[in-house]
Scaffold this motif. Structure first.
Motif, PDB file in Angstrom:
ATOM      1  N   LEU A 196      36.217  32.715  49.357  1.00 31.74           N
ATOM      2  CA  LEU A 196      37.606  32.536  49.790  1.00 31.74           C
ATOM      3  C   LEU A 196      38.503  32.025  48.671  1.00 31.74           C
ATOM      4  O   LEU A 196      39.717  32.207  48.696  1.00 31.74           O
ATOM      5  N   ALA A 197      37.872  31.404  47.693  1.00 26.42           N
ATOM      6  CA  ALA A 197      38.658  30.919  46.550  1.00 26.42           C
ATOM      7  C   ALA A 197      39.387  32.058  45.854  1.00 26.42           C
ATOM      8  O   ALA A 197      40.451  31.887  45.279  1.00 26.42           O
ATOM      9  N   ASN A 198      38.757  33.246  45.952  1.00 26.52           N
ATOM     10  CA  ASN A 198      39.356  34.407  45.288  1.00 26.52           C
ATOM     11  C   ASN A 198      40.358  35.137  46.163  1.00 26.52           C
ATOM     12  O   ASN A 198      40.843  36.198  45.791  1.00 26.52           O
ATOM     13  N   SER A 199      40.672  34.632  47.337  1.00 26.37           N
ATOM     14  CA  SER A 199      41.517  35.344  48.297  1.00 26.37           C
ATOM     15  C   SER A 199      42.778  35.906  47.645  1.00 26.37           C
ATOM     16  O   SER A 199      43.521  35.172  46.993  1.00 26.37           O
ATOM     17  N   ASN A 200      42.947  37.218  47.830  1.00 28.80           N
ATOM     18  CA  ASN A 200      44.093  37.930  47.273  1.00 28.80           C
ATOM     19  C   ASN A 200      44.240  37.747  45.761  1.00 28.80           C
ATOM     20  O   ASN A 200      45.339  37.862  45.232  1.00 28.80           O
ATOM     21  N   GLY A 201      43.146  37.468  45.128  1.00 28.66           N
ATOM     22  CA  GLY A 201      43.200  37.256  43.684  1.00 28.66           C
ATOM     23  C   GLY A 201      43.514  38.533  42.934  1.00 28.66           C
ATOM     24  O   GLY A 201      43.241  39.632  43.413  1.00 28.66           O
ATOM     25  N   ALA A 202      44.110  38.362  41.755  1.00 28.73           N
ATOM     26  CA  ALA A 202      44.445  39.529  40.939  1.00 28.73           C
ATOM     27  C   ALA A 202      43.207  40.007  40.202  1.00 28.73           C
ATOM     28  O   ALA A 202      42.147  39.378  40.259  1.00 28.73           O
ATOM     29  N   ALA A 203      43.332  41.145  39.544  1.00 28.00           N
ATOM     30  CA  ALA A 203      42.221  41.714  38.805  1.00 28.00           C
ATOM     31  C   ALA A 203      41.722  40.727  37.766  1.00 28.00           C
ATOM     32  O   ALA A 203      42.502  40.027  37.138  1.00 28.00           O
ATOM     33  N   ALA A 204      40.401  40.682  37.633  1.00 27.88           N
ATOM     34  CA  ALA A 204      39.813  39.771  36.671  1.00 27.88           C
ATOM     35  C   ALA A 204      38.659  40.497  36.000  1.00 27.88           C
ATOM     36  O   ALA A 204      38.313  41.606  36.387  1.00 27.88           O
ATOM     37  N   ALA A 205      38.067  39.858  35.005  1.00 29.83           N
ATOM     38  CA  ALA A 205      36.952  40.491  34.314  1.00 29.83           C
ATOM     39  C   ALA A 205      35.840  40.783  35.312  1.00 29.83           C
ATOM     40  O   ALA A 205      35.456  39.921  36.104  1.00 29.83           O
ATOM     41  N   GLY A 206      35.330  42.012  35.349  1.00 24.73           N
ATOM     42  CA  GLY A 206      34.282  42.396  36.296  1.00 24.73           C
ATOM     43  C   GLY A 206      34.808  42.742  37.669  1.00 24.73           C
ATOM     44  O   GLY A 206      34.068  43.205  38.544  1.00 24.73           O
ATOM     45  N   HIS A 207      36.079  42.494  37.880  1.00 23.63           N
ATOM     46  CA  HIS A 207      36.689  42.817  39.182  1.00 23.63           C
ATOM     47  C   HIS A 207      38.001  43.553  38.939  1.00 23.63           C
ATOM     48  O   HIS A 207      39.082  43.016  39.146  1.00 23.63           O
ATOM     49  N   PRO A 208      37.916  44.822  38.507  1.00 24.44           N
ATOM     50  CA  PRO A 208      39.106  45.547  37.993  1.00 24.44           C
ATOM     51  C   PRO A 208      40.197  45.761  39.035  1.00 24.44           C
ATOM     52  O   PRO A 208      41.342  46.008  38.666  1.00 24.44           O
ATOM     53  N   MET A 209      39.873  45.694  40.320  1.00 25.87           N
ATOM     54  CA  MET A 209      40.891  45.994  41.318  1.00 25.87           C
ATOM     55  C   MET A 209      41.315  44.761  42.106  1.00 25.87           C
ATOM     56  O   MET A 209      41.980  44.856  43.124  1.00 25.87           O
ATOM     57  N   GLY A 210      40.877  43.591  41.695  1.00 31.24           N
ATOM     58  CA  GLY A 210      41.284  42.383  42.378  1.00 31.24           C
ATOM     59  C   GLY A 210      40.445  42.077  43.604  1.00 31.24           C
ATOM     60  O   GLY A 210      39.338  42.620  43.771  1.00 31.24           O
ATOM     61  N   PHE A 211      40.958  41.191  44.466  1.00 35.79           N
ATOM     62  CA  PHE A 211      40.198  40.729  45.622  1.00 35.79           C
ATOM     63  C   PHE A 211      40.990  40.913  46.905  1.00 35.79           C
ATOM     64  O   PHE A 211      42.208  40.947  46.904  1.00 35.79           O
ATOM     65  N   THR A 212      40.234  40.996  48.021  1.00 40.14           N
ATOM     66  CA  THR A 212      40.886  41.118  49.321  1.00 40.14           C
ATOM     67  C   THR A 212      41.274  39.742  49.843  1.00 40.14           C
ATOM     68  O   THR A 212      40.993  38.721  49.220  1.00 40.14           O
ATOM     69  N   PHE A 213      41.878  39.700  51.019  1.00 46.79           N
ATOM     70  CA  PHE A 213      42.251  38.457  51.680  1.00 46.79           C
ATOM     71  C   PHE A 213      41.035  37.560  51.873  1.00 46.79           C
ATOM     72  O   PHE A 213      41.096  36.359  51.719  1.00 46.79           O
ATOM     73  N   GLN A 214      39.901  38.198  52.175  1.00 43.67           N
ATOM     74  CA  GLN A 214      38.670  37.450  52.386  1.00 43.67           C
ATOM     75  C   GLN A 214      37.990  37.075  51.069  1.00 43.67           C
ATOM     76  O   GLN A 214      36.931  36.462  51.078  1.00 43.67           O
ATOM     77  N   GLY A 215      38.577  37.502  49.980  1.00 47.46           N
ATOM     78  CA  GLY A 215      38.008  37.168  48.685  1.00 47.46           C
ATOM     79  C   GLY A 215      36.900  38.105  48.246  1.00 47.46           C
ATOM     80  O   GLY A 215      36.089  37.779  47.383  1.00 47.46           O
ATOM     81  N   CYS A 216      36.825  39.303  48.855  1.00 43.53           N
ATOM     82  CA  CYS A 216      35.810  40.267  48.442  1.00 43.53           C
ATOM     83  C   CYS A 216      36.362  41.140  47.320  1.00 43.53           C
ATOM     84  O   CYS A 216      37.572  41.337  47.205  1.00 43.53           O
TER      85      CYS A 216
END
Lengths: 313, 592
Positions: free
Chosen positions: A77-97
């Motif tokens: 959940l810490a990543n909720s709606n997070g922007a793209a990051a290294a290893g996560h090119p498309m960002g995160f969902t509301f649930q942090g996935c």
């Protein structure tokens, strides 16, 4: 009336007078399918569509080739709606996935639904259309009326009702049955019309005069010559089935929350569309491109199988 | 078909256009075609359909262009009025119509010439009238487009006049009818009427009667001839039929592969053809041969013979099979077929397609069942083949009674009797290889194993003079004549005694037709085959048949040996049919 100006003209006798009805065989063999394949091979759009279809298929079969991240369990959940990051090119969902992982894993569901719907449509629609068209009479009346009943119910509406009733057992299988079970009627109609035309060919009569049975004639000669529109329709309806699944999932009556699906993801992403629109854009893009690829492929095959359309280009 | 004489006062009914002979200099050509070249754009590059064609048409003259399919004869006709398909263009030369070059004219100028100065009668009367508009509407449309009359009443009066001249006696009533209510001959009359509506100086008729029965063809051509003669209209007749061309035209142009090979006065060309191609064409035309073709003991392994002189072959060999008066292989007694035609609602009306016909065919001989469209000949053939159930009557094939036969017995009879159908493009399954098509009867009847079947297919291909590598190819790679050879090979696969040939050579060009007829004669003498030959073409019958049965409206009206029928037909109907054979009016015996 005799014409004084008419003279007897004889062209210079050259060797141009060839043998009567000489056999001129091309080096290359030619038949409907070979010619269609040669036509397709020359079209860049065909490769683009084929590449997309192949990509989605590989994603569906071996998603781990594309991503190491688990789409469900690695959510924080810490990543909720997070922007793209290294290893996560498309960002995160509301649930942090991870959105990228979810898009990759979602291909499996979409393709499974598409293929199952096409299989169900073909298994019901081909026999219904072929038998109705070939045997005619009462058989045709009965089968065609059954088809008309299903045809008169919009398959999407029917699927909404079925999925609402079967709320407790939503799976890829139920959704495919709900869509395919009502979508076959249009395929049957198309095939029936084609069979009606093909069955009047002389080669069908010749086959019967040889002593082949009616059923065997249908399978050997009539059906293979009626399949062109069926193949085109099925390719396009694969795309349409993926859209239908996504729509049902979006409406919340498609697949259960636990199943990864582009439709589900789009549905969930709309709550946070203002803060992180990309969570909605990526699965939508995957869906659009996949469906487009199938529809373009269908149209290209249709053109390639029609010699007249080939000549026009 | 209405055969009432035309009313003579038709010109008085409409005083819009005064009918009179065209006032033009008879010694100056109306149309001069100079080195005309036309190309078609295709996938494989530009195909040159016309390679420099030059000829003149003088006022009031009838010129016929004769050629096989693909010779460029229709392209020439369309090129004159610059009305080519989208992918066709005039790539060189001129079409001078009264001095003006139509090949390089603007569209607006062409519109003025088409219809008004040059009329056009298209090939297929079935598809050239728009089915959703009444016939009257379509005639009026042509009249208005050509600016002959503008006032509604004048247009109507002229339309009635045009149709009356074209031979529709009750034109006023029939104008409100639609094309489907007209027979093929009537539609062709309407098209001729439209072509002549503006009283053009030249009428181009592209195979105007090839879709019609011979007797209808004769009436239409007679009518066309008298109309053009009255008005001194020049006529360009495009045809594949040499006899027809010679009978109708003063000047003959023979085309081959986009070029004119010979041109000149019709009779002179027939009597003394100079070009080898013309010679071959004249020798192959069945209407010019006097006797039956017999099998020659030729070695079939060689390629297809370059050309077959039907008349020569006929005179060299007597036919031996008739003499052996063996017992009949096919016997048909009182065969009847009644269809019920739905008449709206629950009513239906019986239609007697075949009416108590009887015939028998001795082994090794050919019976020709002749008749015009709708005479019931094809229905009779289908009943013999077991593809239609007779309403009553008997069919005995090789000693087996077909009535009430079990499925298994019918299956066995089919080994002894095989069909060849008319359309070489429709009778072979396009998705199967030639080898699979020829081998199909063997597989269905479970004859031999894969290896022996492949050997038999090779043997059959050799019998019909096709190279064995064709087995791996597909029907679309072959020409019409070659496909018909494949169909014959398939029919022979099971070594049948009887072959039913339903219009088997009607769709083929003259030279190819002669080749196939020769092949059939060779196979007959080699394999002692019995043929039931269904055809509308009496000229072909003459060269293939031992016995002839003439059918009219479901009945056999006359039957007998070929010699007897051709030397002295007893019934009026048969005489009419014989007279209608194009070229029958010409005394061939006096020709070279």
């Amino acid at each position: 009336m005799s014409d004084p100006n008419t003279e007897h003209f004889v062209a210079p006798i050259d060797d141009a007078v060839v043998e009567v009805d000489a056999l001129k065989l091309d080096q290359k063999k030619s038949n409907l399918w070979l010619d269609a394949w040669r036509d397709l091979r020359r079209r860049p759009l065909f490769y683009a569509a084929l590449a997309m279809v192949t990509l989605v298929t590989v994603m569906a079969l071996w998603p781990t080739l594309f991503t190491e991240v688990a789409p469900n369990s690695d959510c924080q959940l810490a990543n909720s709606n997070g922007a793209a990051a290294a290893g996560h090119p498309m960002g995160f969902t509301f649930q942090g996935c991870d959105v990228y992982a979810r898009v990759v894993w979602g291909a499996r569901t979409s393709l499974a639904v598409g293929i199952l719907v096409v299989a169900i449509t073909a298994v019901i629609g081909i026999p219904m259309g072929a038998i109705a068209g070939f045997f005619g009479g009462k058989v045709d009346s009965i089968l065609s009326r059954i088809g008309d009943i299903f045809f008169s119910i919009p398959y999407f509406l029917a699927a909404v009702v079925v999925m609402s009733v079967l709320a407790s057992m939503r799976s890829v299988w139920t959704i495919a049955l709900a869509i395919g079970g009502f979508a076959w009627a249009s395929l049957a109609r198309i095939l029936r019309a084609e069979v009606l035309q093909v069955k009047n060919s002389d080669y069908v009569m010749a086959s019967e005069a040889v002593g082949r049975s009616r059923m065997s004639t249908l399978l050997r000669h009539v059906l293979p010559n009626s399949l062109t529109p069926v193949i085109v329709t099925l390719t396009i309806s694969l795309g349409a089935a993926i859209v239908a699944e996504a729509t049902l999932s979006f409406l919340g009556i498609g697949l259960g929350d636990t199943i990864m699906s582009w439709g589900n993801d789009i549905s969930k992403a709309q709550t946070s569309i203002r803060t992180s629109p990309m969570a909605l854009v990526w699965p939508s893009l995957a869906l659009t491109l996949t469906v487009l690829a199938f529809i373009v492929l269908g149209e290209l095959i249709r053109d390639a199988l029609d010699p007249k359309a080939r000549a026009r280009r | 078909m209405t055969n009432e004489p035309l009313t003579t006062d038709i010109t008085q009914q409409a005083n819009v256009v005064v009918e009179e002979a065209h006032d033009v200099d008879p010694n100056k050509p109306l149309v001069e075609i100079r080195d005309l070249e036309i190309g078609f754009e295709t996938q494989g590059g530009i195909v040159h359909a016309l390679k420099g064609v030059s000829f003149d048409i003088y006022p009031g003259e009838t010129v016929a262009i004769v050629g096989e399919s693909g010779s460029g004869k229709s392209t020439t006709a369309h090129g004159i009025i610059n009305l080519l398909p989208d992918n066709g263009t005039i790539t060189g030369g001129q079409v001078l119509f009264q001095g003006k070059d139509l090949a390089h004219a603007k569209q607006s100028e062409l519109y003025k010439v088409r219809g008004r100065d040059i009329g056009f009668v298209p090939q297929d009367p079935m598809s050239n009238l728009n089915p959703v508009w009444s016939v009257g509407f379509q005639v009026r449309e042509a009249i208005k487009a050509n600016g002959i009359a503008t006032d509604k009443r004048d247009v109507q009066a002229r339309a009635v006049q045009v149709l009356k001249e074209a031979g529709l006696a009750d034109a006023e009533r029939r104008m409100a009818q639609y094309p489907h209510q007209f027979s093929g001959g009537m539609r062709q009359r309407v098209l001729i009427g439209i072509g002549l509506a503006a009283n053009p100086k030249l009428l181009i008729a592209d195979e105007p009667t090839s879709a019609l029965d011979v007797t209808v063809q004769r009436v239409i051509l007679d009518h066309l001839e008298s109309l053009t003669r009255e008005r001194n209209t020049a006529l360009l007749l495009i045809t594949h039929d040499l006899g027809l061309a010679a009978e109708r035209a003063t000047k003959l142009i023979v085309m081959y592969q986009g070029k004119i090979v010979e041109a000149g006065p019709s009779l002179k060309i027939l009597q003394d053809p100079q070009h080898p191609y013309t010679k071959r064409l004249i020798a192959s035309a069945p209407s010019l041969a006097s006797r039956r073709i017999s099998g020659t003991q030729v070695d079939h392994v060689g390629g297809p013979e370059a050309g077959v002189d039907v008349a020569e072959l006929a005179s060299k060999h007597g036919h031996g099979a008739v003499e052996a008066a063996s017992k009949p292989v096919i016997e048909v007694k009182d065969l009847t077929k009644v269809y019920s035609i739905r008449k709206g609602g629950f009513k239906s009306e019986p239609l007697i397609a075949v009416d108590k016909i009887s015939f028998s065919i001795p082994k090794g001989t050919t019976l020709a069942l002749v008749g015009e469209s709708g005479s019931g000949k094809t229905t009779a053939a289908k009943m013999v083949l077991g593809l239609e159930k007779p309403t009553s009557g008997e069919i005995i094939v090789a000693g087996t009674q077909l009535a009430g036969i079990s499925r298994k017995d019918l299956f066995d009879v089919r080994r002894k009797m095989q069909p060849v159908f008319q359309d070489p493009y429709g009778s072979l399954d396009p998705q199967r290889s030639i080898g699979a098509i020829i081998g199909e009867p063997l597989r269905v009847h479970k004859v031999g194993d894969d290896h022996s079947r492949a050997d038999r297919v090779k043997e059959l291909l050799e019998q019909v003079s096709l190279p064995t590598e064709v087995a791996k190819r597909y029907p679309n790679e072959l020409s019409g004549g070659q496909r018909q050879r494949v169909a014959i090979a398939r029919a022979l696969a099971l070594k049948p005694e009887i072959v039913v040939l339903d219009e088997a050579v009607s769709a083929l060009d003259v030279l190819v037709q002669a080749q196939i007829l020769q092949l059939l004669a060779d196979l007959q003498s080699e394999l002692d085959l019995t043929y039931l030959f269904i055809t509308h073409d009496l000229a072909v019958v003459r060269v293939v048949a031992d016995e002839i049965a003439v059918m009219e409206q479901g009945k056999i009206v006359e039957s007998g040996t070929a010699d007897k029928i051709f030397s002295g037909a007893e019934t009026e109907y048969t005489q009419k049919l014989l007279e209608a054979i194009p070229g029958s009016g010409i005394d061939w015996s006096k020709l070279g």
